[in-house]
Design a protein around this motif. Structure first.
Motif, PDB file in Angstrom:
ATOM      1  N   TRP A 111      62.819 -67.694  31.494  1.00  0.00           N
ATOM      2  CA  TRP A 111      62.154 -67.490  30.203  1.00  0.00           C
ATOM      3  C   TRP A 111      62.407 -68.659  29.255  1.00  0.00           C
ATOM      4  O   TRP A 111      61.492 -69.120  28.561  1.00  0.00           O
ATOM      5  N   VAL A 112      63.634 -69.154  29.213  1.00  0.00           N
ATOM      6  CA  VAL A 112      63.936 -70.299  28.352  1.00  0.00           C
ATOM      7  C   VAL A 112      63.128 -71.515  28.805  1.00  0.00           C
ATOM      8  O   VAL A 112      62.552 -72.250  27.989  1.00  0.00           O
ATOM      9  N   ARG A 113      63.059 -71.739  30.108  1.00  0.00           N
ATOM     10  CA  ARG A 113      62.270 -72.873  30.606  1.00  0.00           C
ATOM     11  C   ARG A 113      60.779 -72.709  30.312  1.00  0.00           C
ATOM     12  O   ARG A 113      60.081 -73.689  30.023  1.00  0.00           O
ATOM     13  N   LEU A 114      60.289 -71.474  30.350  1.00  0.00           N
ATOM     14  CA  LEU A 114      58.883 -71.229  30.022  1.00  0.00           C
ATOM     15  C   LEU A 114      58.626 -71.490  28.541  1.00  0.00           C
ATOM     16  O   LEU A 114      57.632 -72.119  28.174  1.00  0.00           O
ATOM     17  N   GLN A 115      59.535 -71.014  27.680  1.00  0.00           N
ATOM     18  CA  GLN A 115      59.384 -71.250  26.248  1.00  0.00           C
ATOM     19  C   GLN A 115      59.415 -72.741  25.904  1.00  0.00           C
ATOM     20  O   GLN A 115      58.717 -73.189  25.001  1.00  0.00           O
ATOM     21  N   GLU A 116      60.231 -73.484  26.617  1.00  0.00           N
ATOM     22  CA  GLU A 116      60.434 -74.890  26.269  1.00  0.00           C
ATOM     23  C   GLU A 116      59.574 -75.837  27.105  1.00  0.00           C
ATOM     24  O   GLU A 116      59.710 -77.062  26.984  1.00  0.00           O
ATOM     25  N   LEU A 117      58.686 -75.291  27.903  1.00  0.00           N
ATOM     26  CA  LEU A 117      57.844 -76.104  28.772  1.00  0.00           C
ATOM     27  C   LEU A 117      57.035 -77.120  27.962  1.00  0.00           C
ATOM     28  O   LEU A 117      56.356 -76.771  26.994  1.00  0.00           O
ATOM     29  N   GLY A 118      57.147 -78.380  28.331  1.00  0.00           N
ATOM     30  CA  GLY A 118      56.372 -79.434  27.688  1.00  0.00           C
ATOM     31  C   GLY A 118      56.920 -79.892  26.351  1.00  0.00           C
ATOM     32  O   GLY A 118      56.254 -80.645  25.637  1.00  0.00           O
ATOM     33  N   THR A 119      58.137 -79.467  26.005  1.00  0.00           N
ATOM     34  CA  THR A 119      58.712 -79.860  24.727  1.00  0.00           C
ATOM     35  C   THR A 119      59.831 -80.864  24.919  1.00  0.00           C
ATOM     36  O   THR A 119      60.332 -81.057  26.023  1.00  0.00           O
ATOM     37  N   ALA A 120      60.212 -81.505  23.846  1.00  0.00           N
ATOM     38  CA  ALA A 120      61.311 -82.464  23.877  1.00  0.00           C
ATOM     39  C   ALA A 120      61.969 -82.508  22.512  1.00  0.00           C
ATOM     40  O   ALA A 120      61.363 -82.168  21.498  1.00  0.00           O
ATOM     41  N   GLY A 121      63.224 -82.912  22.490  1.00  0.00           N
ATOM     42  CA  GLY A 121      63.921 -83.090  21.227  1.00  0.00           C
ATOM     43  C   GLY A 121      64.229 -81.805  20.491  1.00  0.00           C
ATOM     44  O   GLY A 121      64.339 -81.803  19.252  1.00  0.00           O
ATOM     45  N   LEU A 122      64.379 -80.694  21.217  1.00  0.00           N
ATOM     46  CA  LEU A 122      64.692 -79.431  20.552  1.00  0.00           C
ATOM     47  C   LEU A 122      66.144 -79.437  20.079  1.00  0.00           C
ATOM     48  O   LEU A 122      66.986 -80.132  20.599  1.00  0.00           O
ATOM     49  N   ARG A 123      66.432 -78.621  19.087  1.00  0.00           N
ATOM     50  CA  ARG A 123      67.773 -78.558  18.517  1.00  0.00           C
ATOM     51  C   ARG A 123      68.278 -77.127  18.516  1.00  0.00           C
ATOM     52  O   ARG A 123      67.475 -76.176  18.540  1.00  0.00           O
TER      53      ARG A 123
END
Length: 228
Positions: free
Chosen positions: A213-225
């Motif tokens: 689920w975390v990988r699905l939420q963050e798919l295609g993103t970068a630089g999250l905090r």
């Protein structure tokens, strides 16, 4: 709605920018919000960080695992990039094994991930006017546990079509439902083995669900905090 329209219940009608995806089309996202709101009884938690944090907080509040939320995702620059324009982001409820893999494998998700993410259907339900399908997957749709997998293995479902829409689904005598994409998990040996594992080991389901689920939420993103 004709039966041919049932494959894309989540593609209808939104002009809002795209948000973090959920496991099977928009029906589970919409249903989850309704049940989560009733469970949490506080709107503030939804207002501060958007859909990703709301889903994570709701999951834990309903008895599921604690899911970390990272911040800073930019979902869309305009309505032109909304969910309505994102065909094929998530699987269709009336399709089977090949379609599940076609949607998830190119995104880097394994068969095990697919089964884990399907377990989100342990909460929430479908409404005919929103998705074309009708009913809840489990008897306790506000409790996040491994009931979905237990039901898949122990209940017998009869095919039917939703009277108002003609969409195909399957219903148990108790009133709970499964979609074709749910029952597909029993058709493939690799999927079924994971269903059986999760039905007997809720901790394993929670662990794998959190990861996928975390990988699905963050798919295609970068630089999250980690903090707002």
């Amino acid at each position: 709605m004709s039966p041919s329209d049932c494959s894309r219940p989540s593609r209808r009608g939104t002009s809002r920018p795209a948000r973090s995806p959920t496991p099977t089309s928009g029906r589970s996202r919409r249903a989850g919000r309704e049940y989560a709101g009733a469970s949490l009884n506080t709107s503030q938690k939804f207002e501060y960080a958007g859909n990703s944090q709301a889903a994570n907080v709701a999951t834990e509040a309903m008895g599921g695992p604690r899911i970390p939320t990272r911040f800073g995702r930019v979902d869309a620059a305009s309505a032109a990039e909304s969910v309505a324009s994102q065909e094929g982001r998530l699987p269709d409820g009336d399709k089977g094994v090949p379609h599940l893999r076609e949607i998830f494998h190119p995104k880097g998700f394994s068969d095990r991930d697919i089964v884990a993410l399907s377990g989100a259907h342990t909460v929430g339900g479908c409404k005919a006017e929103r998705s074309g399908f009708d009913g809840a997957w489990t008897a306790r749709p506000r409790v996040f546990d491994n009931s979905y997998f237990k039901d898949l293995l122990t209940k017998t479902y009869a095919p039917e079509r939703v009277a108002a829409t003609g969409c195909p689904q399957h219903r148990h005598a108790s009133g709970t439902i499964m979609l074709a994409s749910d029952l597909a998990l029993l058709e493939d040996p690799a999927f079924k083995a994971v269903v059986e594992e999760y039905a007997s080991d809720q901790d394993a389901f929670f662990r794998d669900y959190t990861s996928a689920w975390v990988r699905l939420q963050e798919l295609g993103t970068a630089g999250l905090r980690d903090a707002l």
